[in-house]
Design a protein around this motif. Sequence first.
Motif, mmCIF file in Angstrom:
data_model
loop_
_atom_site.group_PDB
_atom_site.id
_atom_site.type_symbol
_atom_site.label_atom_id
_atom_site.label_comp_id
_atom_site.label_asym_id
_atom_site.label_seq_id
_atom_site.Cartn_x
_atom_site.Cartn_y
_atom_site.Cartn_z
ATOM 1 N N SER A 68 0.981 -1.245 0.052
ATOM 2 C CA SER A 68 -0.233 0.030 0.116
ATOM 3 C C SER A 68 1.052 1.302 -0.036
ATOM 4 O O SER A 68 1.732 1.421 0.939
ATOM 5 C CB SER A 68 -0.872 0.160 1.387
ATOM 6 O OG SER A 68 -1.704 -1.178 1.304
ATOM 7 N N ASP A 69 0.655 2.081 -1.030
ATOM 8 C CA ASP A 69 1.554 3.316 -0.922
ATOM 9 C C ASP A 69 0.861 4.241 -0.066
ATOM 10 O O ASP A 69 -0.446 4.496 -0.070
ATOM 11 C CB ASP A 69 1.649 3.764 -2.475
ATOM 12 C CG ASP A 69 2.197 3.015 -3.469
ATOM 13 O OD1 ASP A 69 3.231 2.296 -2.989
ATOM 14 O OD2 ASP A 69 1.862 2.952 -4.526
ATOM 15 N N LEU A 70 1.686 4.951 0.649
ATOM 16 C CA LEU A 70 1.315 6.126 1.512
ATOM 17 C C LEU A 70 1.289 7.465 0.929
ATOM 18 O O LEU A 70 2.256 7.812 0.331
ATOM 19 C CB LEU A 70 2.124 6.038 2.701
ATOM 20 C CG LEU A 70 2.181 4.960 3.650
ATOM 21 C CD1 LEU A 70 3.125 5.000 4.873
ATOM 22 C CD2 LEU A 70 0.869 4.421 4.142
ATOM 23 N N LEU A 71 0.099 8.180 1.219
ATOM 24 C CA LEU A 71 0.356 9.620 0.447
ATOM 25 C C LEU A 71 0.835 10.451 1.514
ATOM 26 O O LEU A 71 0.841 10.399 2.815
ATOM 27 C CB LEU A 71 -1.169 9.888 0.283
ATOM 28 C CG LEU A 71 -2.191 9.097 -0.588
ATOM 29 C CD1 LEU A 71 -3.525 9.490 -0.702
ATOM 30 C CD2 LEU A 71 -1.487 9.128 -2.010
#
Length: 72
Positions: A68-71
């Motif tokens: 999951s990419d973090l913003l």
Amino acid sequence: MSTILNLGFKTSDAKLCNIRINSPRADVTRTEAEAVMQTIIDQDVFETASGARLIAIDKVSTITTTKSDLLI
């Protein structure tokens, strides 16, 4: 999501060694994996960096990870 097939072996120096296979077939069975592992042991295909041999099956498992990419 990615999956790894983890083949765990006992070694001749009383340690454990894992061979990990990326993206295995989705329907691979424990029986199939153990048959391959036994062939690896019987044919003495691999040795560890310390020169130990793979002598017995320890475990077979799959590892599934999700990224999951973090913003910011």
